[in-house]
Write an enzyme that holds these catalytic residues in place. Structure first.
Site, PDB file in Angstrom:
ATOM      1  N   ALA A   1       9.927 -57.524 -76.257  1.00  0.00           N
ATOM      2  CA  ALA A   1      10.076 -58.444 -75.232  1.00  0.00           C
ATOM      3  C   ALA A   1      11.142 -58.314 -74.543  1.00  0.00           C
ATOM      4  O   ALA A   1      12.130 -58.608 -74.973  1.00  0.00           O
ATOM      5  CB  ALA A   1       9.844 -60.042 -76.506  1.00  0.00           C
TER       6      ALA A   1
ATOM      7  N   GLY B   1       9.421 -54.602 -71.177  1.00  0.00           N
ATOM      8  CA  GLY B   1       9.994 -53.257 -69.769  1.00  0.00           C
ATOM      9  C   GLY B   1      10.222 -52.100 -70.217  1.00  0.00           C
ATOM     10  O   GLY B   1       9.518 -50.408 -69.583  1.00  0.00           O
ATOM     11  N   LYS B   2      10.885 -52.013 -71.567  1.00  0.00           N
ATOM     12  CA  LYS B   2      11.225 -50.317 -72.561  1.00  0.00           C
ATOM     13  C   LYS B   2      10.338 -50.100 -72.526  1.00  0.00           C
ATOM     14  O   LYS B   2       9.528 -48.975 -72.589  1.00  0.00           O
ATOM     15  CB  LYS B   2      12.533 -50.671 -73.089  1.00  0.00           C
ATOM     16  CG  LYS B   2      13.124 -51.077 -72.899  1.00  0.00           C
ATOM     17  CD  LYS B   2      14.684 -50.925 -72.970  1.00  0.00           C
ATOM     18  CE  LYS B   2      15.959 -51.651 -73.024  1.00  0.00           C
ATOM     19  NZ  LYS B   2      16.134 -53.308 -73.078  1.00  0.00           N
TER      20      LYS B   2
ATOM     21  N   ASP C   1       9.744 -60.266 -87.125  1.00  0.00           N
ATOM     22  CA  ASP C   1      10.886 -59.444 -87.871  1.00  0.00           C
ATOM     23  C   ASP C   1      11.212 -58.749 -88.170  1.00  0.00           C
ATOM     24  O   ASP C   1      10.632 -57.943 -89.195  1.00  0.00           O
ATOM     25  CB  ASP C   1      11.956 -60.504 -89.080  1.00  0.00           C
ATOM     26  CG  ASP C   1      13.292 -60.222 -89.547  1.00  0.00           C
ATOM     27  OD1 ASP C   1      13.688 -59.260 -88.370  1.00  0.00           O
ATOM     28  OD2 ASP C   1      13.980 -60.397 -90.267  1.00  0.00           O
TER      29      ASP C   1
ATOM     30  N   ASP D   1      16.435 -51.728 -79.834  1.00  0.00           N
ATOM     31  CA  ASP D   1      17.535 -52.709 -78.573  1.00  0.00           C
ATOM     32  C   ASP D   1      17.865 -53.925 -79.474  1.00  0.00           C
ATOM     33  O   ASP D   1      16.896 -54.348 -79.516  1.00  0.00           O
ATOM     34  CB  ASP D   1      16.377 -53.360 -77.361  1.00  0.00           C
ATOM     35  CG  ASP D   1      17.120 -53.335 -76.235  1.00  0.00           C
ATOM     36  OD1 ASP D   1      18.317 -53.549 -76.239  1.00  0.00           O
ATOM     37  OD2 ASP D   1      16.659 -54.255 -75.450  1.00  0.00           O
TER      38      ASP D   1
ATOM     39  N   CYS E   1      23.035 -54.964 -74.462  1.00  0.00           N
ATOM     40  CA  CYS E   1      23.782 -54.605 -72.761  1.00  0.00           C
ATOM     41  C   CYS E   1      24.895 -56.040 -73.285  1.00  0.00           C
ATOM     42  O   CYS E   1      25.430 -56.658 -73.319  1.00  0.00           O
ATOM     43  CB  CYS E   1      22.204 -55.294 -72.840  1.00  0.00           C
ATOM     44  SG  CYS E   1      21.474 -56.963 -73.467  1.00  0.00           S
TER      45      CYS E   1
END
Length: 218
Positions: free
Chosen positions: A38, A41-42, A86, A105, A158
């Site tokens: 979520a 975008g990726k 999960d 990510d 990030c």
């Protein structure tokens, strides 16, 4: 309010986040997993960057955020299988078929997006980092176990902190002696020996970290 946005003509995504697809070496017929997906975008970038993938599965633990993945897919007329789970609890969701490519990510301190979310400076504590690192390493080991021999895993955060980035990769490589670190030969970011780190640029991109791992065929 962007013209033609709702018609799927464009998407909005940070420059650093878009780099994930350039590292995944996507090919038609591959089975791909986007873990911690979520808002999607990726996931959408993966589907748009390579036609004829065999299957794309997008997982997120958040019941509230997963519908945003579907909204983005619908807007762009794309299709993926969405699962609320999960990702680290593979017995909960995995069907036993290994993946050719995995994008991981991981949840992180988000210190790389501090230029857009300055409240991070107030909300984060030094004590947050050790628990996050434990989650990150746990996810990495879990995803490694469901990667096909010959497959590729892209680890991303990030964050700008080494404890969440190249040190996680170094710790992982000590645990998984057969894992192969793929050097990222690129003109962006800083070489951290185990991955590349982009620092936030006020005129360009967020802070981000990428590392590429491959599982030997044998």
């Amino acid at each position: 309010n962007l013209p033609w946005f709702e018609d799927g003509a464009v998407s909005v995504q940070d420059e650093a986040a878009q780099l994930c697809t350039t590292l995944m070496d996507l090919l038609p017929g591959q089975r791909v997993l986007d873990a911690c997906a979520a808002p999607g975008g990726k996931t959408c970038a993966i589907l748009e960057s390579c036609a004829d993938l065999s299957e794309v599965i997008a997982i997120d633990e958040s019941e509230d955020r997963l519908p945003r993945v579907q909204e983005n897919l619908d807007r762009l007329d794309l299709s993926a299988n969405l699962l609320q789970a999960d990702a680290a609890d593979i017995e909960q969701w995995w069907d036993g078929q290994a993946f050719d490519r995995i994008l991981l990510d991981v949840p992180c301190s988000a210190t790389g997006v501090i230029r857009r979310h300055p409240d991070i400076k107030l909300l984060r504590r030094e004590s947050d980092i050790v628990p996050l690192a434990g989650i990150q390493l746990g996810l990495l080991n879990a995803m490694w176990s469901i990667l096909k021999p010959g497959g590729r895993l892209v680890y991303a955060t990030c964050s700008v902190f080494p404890q969440e980035n190249h040190r996680i990769i170094q710790r992982f490589l000590k645990q998984q002696e057969h894992a192969q670190l793929v050097p990222i030969e690129a003109g962006w970011g800083l070489d951290m020996d185990a991955g590349r780190n982009l620092l936030p640029d006020p005129n360009s991109h967020d802070g981000f970290f990428y590392a590429v791992l491959e599982k030997p065929d044998a």
